[in-house]
Write a protein that holds these residues in place. Structure first.
Motif, PDB file in Angstrom:
ATOM      1  N   TYR A 169     -13.419 -50.599  10.252  1.00  0.00           N
ATOM      2  CA  TYR A 169     -14.473 -50.836   9.271  1.00  0.00           C
ATOM      3  C   TYR A 169     -13.900 -50.810   7.860  1.00  0.00           C
ATOM      4  O   TYR A 169     -12.807 -50.274   7.625  1.00  0.00           O
ATOM      5  CB  TYR A 169     -15.590 -49.794   9.406  1.00  0.00           C
ATOM      6  N   LEU A 170     -14.636 -51.389   6.921  1.00  0.00           N
ATOM      7  CA  LEU A 170     -14.238 -51.369   5.517  1.00  0.00           C
ATOM      8  C   LEU A 170     -14.634 -50.032   4.910  1.00  0.00           C
ATOM      9  O   LEU A 170     -15.744 -49.556   5.113  1.00  0.00           O
ATOM     10  CB  LEU A 170     -14.903 -52.514   4.758  1.00  0.00           C
ATOM     11  N   HIS A 171     -13.734 -49.429   4.151  1.00  0.00           N
ATOM     12  CA  HIS A 171     -13.920 -48.069   3.677  1.00  0.00           C
ATOM     13  C   HIS A 171     -14.576 -47.970   2.298  1.00  0.00           C
ATOM     14  O   HIS A 171     -15.224 -46.975   1.993  1.00  0.00           O
ATOM     15  CB  HIS A 171     -12.569 -47.343   3.641  1.00  0.00           C
ATOM     16  N   ILE A 176     -16.868 -53.938   0.290  1.00  0.00           N
ATOM     17  CA  ILE A 176     -18.024 -54.562   0.949  1.00  0.00           C
ATOM     18  C   ILE A 176     -18.720 -55.521  -0.015  1.00  0.00           C
ATOM     19  O   ILE A 176     -19.044 -56.660   0.346  1.00  0.00           O
ATOM     20  CB  ILE A 176     -19.019 -53.480   1.433  1.00  0.00           C
ATOM     21  N   PHE A 202     -22.850 -58.372   8.031  1.00  0.00           N
ATOM     22  CA  PHE A 202     -22.568 -57.221   7.178  1.00  0.00           C
ATOM     23  C   PHE A 202     -23.844 -56.549   6.666  1.00  0.00           C
ATOM     24  O   PHE A 202     -23.846 -55.340   6.429  1.00  0.00           O
ATOM     25  CB  PHE A 202     -21.705 -57.643   5.984  1.00  0.00           C
ATOM     26  N   THR A 325     -18.955 -51.363   9.849  1.00  0.00           N
ATOM     27  CA  THR A 325     -19.020 -51.175   8.403  1.00  0.00           C
ATOM     28  C   THR A 325     -20.445 -50.855   7.963  1.00  0.00           C
ATOM     29  O   THR A 325     -20.672 -49.989   7.104  1.00  0.00           O
ATOM     30  CB  THR A 325     -18.525 -52.444   7.672  1.00  0.00           C
ATOM     31  N   ARG A 326     -21.413 -51.540   8.535  1.00  0.00           N
ATOM     32  CA  ARG A 326     -22.820 -51.287   8.191  1.00  0.00           C
ATOM     33  C   ARG A 326     -23.229 -49.862   8.580  1.00  0.00           C
ATOM     34  O   ARG A 326     -23.928 -49.178   7.819  1.00  0.00           O
ATOM     35  CB  ARG A 326     -23.722 -52.302   8.902  1.00  0.00           C
ATOM     36  N   THR A 328     -21.233 -47.325   8.778  1.00  0.00           N
ATOM     37  CA  THR A 328     -20.570 -46.466   7.797  1.00  0.00           C
ATOM     38  C   THR A 328     -21.405 -46.367   6.525  1.00  0.00           C
ATOM     39  O   THR A 328     -21.623 -45.274   5.985  1.00  0.00           O
ATOM     40  CB  THR A 328     -19.188 -47.044   7.422  1.00  0.00           C
ATOM     41  N   TYR A 329     -21.850 -47.501   6.049  1.00  0.00           N
ATOM     42  CA  TYR A 329     -22.615 -47.573   4.802  1.00  0.00           C
ATOM     43  C   TYR A 329     -23.912 -46.768   4.908  1.00  0.00           C
ATOM     44  O   TYR A 329     -24.247 -45.972   4.013  1.00  0.00           O
ATOM     45  CB  TYR A 329     -22.916 -49.033   4.479  1.00  0.00           C
TER      46      TYR A 329
END
Length: 373
Positions: A169-171, A176, A202, A325-326, A328-329
């Motif tokens: 995932y994007l950190h 993002i 995303f 990533t979602r 995570t967000y």
């Protein structure tokens, strides 16, 4: 040459039958019959089948057992084509590396062969293949076949490393935002529908197959909701049943995503009209230049990789990483876990298990904030 014998055993003098090979090894056994005749009626057909080589026995090879288990328990089970294909891939490895009689395979030998297989497949493949083998052995045992479960205590070693959780995932929030801005600026339906699709991946956290199966009838523009009750199989591009009952749900989306969808619908209708094309399935991400009208994961991953590489953003994730990533967000923004689970189509237990590392990071961050109060 196999032989069969009938004997009385125990205090109750119940009858049993036992089929042995020429070396004296037991191939099949069953007891508890009140009369010899009852034991004969059950044992004789099995003995005849063993003689013909068409029934389960401890001298058959592992591929033979696996094939019978697959045909009896899996092939007609209603599983998707992609799932059936996976079971057949396991069979190919079993035939290639484990084509030996069941009674000749020891736990040590199975581990040795598994280590060899692991040079070309990941740990997940080894685990799932072994689980299938274990179920085939259990089927044989239920038939009173004397088979050692050589899968007990097995370890999985693979030369093909799987991605660490942190690579999925994007950190950074800034990363993002940069990806979303780039996707938004490069949207051009006449060229491709993929950037629209990636953008929504995303911003929704939906599974790739769920988003591909989305139709315009499932989009509620006024209430900013998407309804999902089916998915597209990534291998066949066929619409199939949802992954679980929890997968059937409404997914809230933000105002920017609604604008993107409105623009897509307008461009899609205009282009299809110009070309004299109908959106036969009413797909949201339909495009005239694609096989079965919708993009493949491979083509989407290719474009996503190009964008991330160009922006110098790491890790370089796949379309499945957009969902991660979602999650995570949402977790980092403090959205309640039961709400996140509902949006992602998980139970709370599945959410905690799948994203445990993220929850741990949030907890550690919270501890540090408390220390500074």
């Amino acid at each position: 040459m196999a032989t069969i014998r009938y004997r009385q055993r125990g205090v109750k003098k119940l009858w049993h039958y036992e089929i042995r090979d020429e070396s004296g090894k037991s191939l099949a056994y069953r007891g508890g019959f009140k009369t010899k005749r009852m034991a004969q009626l059950t044992g004789s057909p099995i003995f005849q089948e063993i003689q013909k080589g068409t029934t389960l026995n401890s001298e058959m090879s592992l591929p033979q057992l696996y094939k019978q288990w697959y045909e009896l328990k899996i092939e007609k089970s209603g599983r998707s084509k992609a799932t059936l294909l996976k079971y057949l891939q396991y069979e190919q490895k079993i035939v290639e590396f484990l084509d030996y009689p069941l009674n000749a395979i020891s736990p040590t030998f199975y581990q040795k062969q598994l280590n060899i297989i692991g040079k070309n497949v990941n740990r997940s493949f080894l685990s799932l293949m072994t689980n299938a083998v274990r179920k085939a052995i259990q089927m044989a045992k239920l038939d009173k076949i004397f088979v050692e479960d050589f899968t007990v205590g097995v370890e999985y070693f693979s030369s093909r490393g799987e991605k660490a959780s942190s690579e999925k995932y994007l950190h950074k929030f800034s990363d993002i935002e940069q990806v979303l801005e780039t996707l938004r600026s490069e949207m051009d339906y006449k060229q491709s529908v993929i950037r629209y699709y990636l953008y929504l991946l995303f911003t929704t956290g939906m599974r790739p197959g769920e988003l591909l199966a989305l139709t315009w009838g499932h989009v509620n523009f006024e209430e900013q909701l998407l309804y999902t009750d089916k998915r597209v199989n990534s291998s066949t591009l066929e619409v199939v049943s949802p992954k679980t009952t929890d997968s059937i749900r409404y997914v809230p989306i933000n105002h920017d995503s609604i604008l993107v969808l409105r623009e897509l619908k307008k461009e899609q209708e205009m282009t299809n009209k110009q070309l004299g094309i109908k959106n036969a399935h009413n797909y949201v991400f339909q495009h005239y230049g694609l096989k079965k009208e919708i993009p493949t994961n491979a083509s989407c991953n290719k474009i996503l990789k190009k964008i991330l590489t160009r922006l110098n953003i790491k890790p370089v994730i796949t379309v499945y990483g957009a969902r991660h990533t979602r999650a995570t967000y949402l977790i980092s923004k403090g959205i309640p876990l039961d709400v996140i689970a509902k949006v992602l189509g998980h139970t709370v237990e599945e959410l905690i298990r799948t994203y445990r590392h993220l929850l741990s990071e949030v907890k550690s961050s919270g501890y540090e904030r408390i220390k500074k109060l």
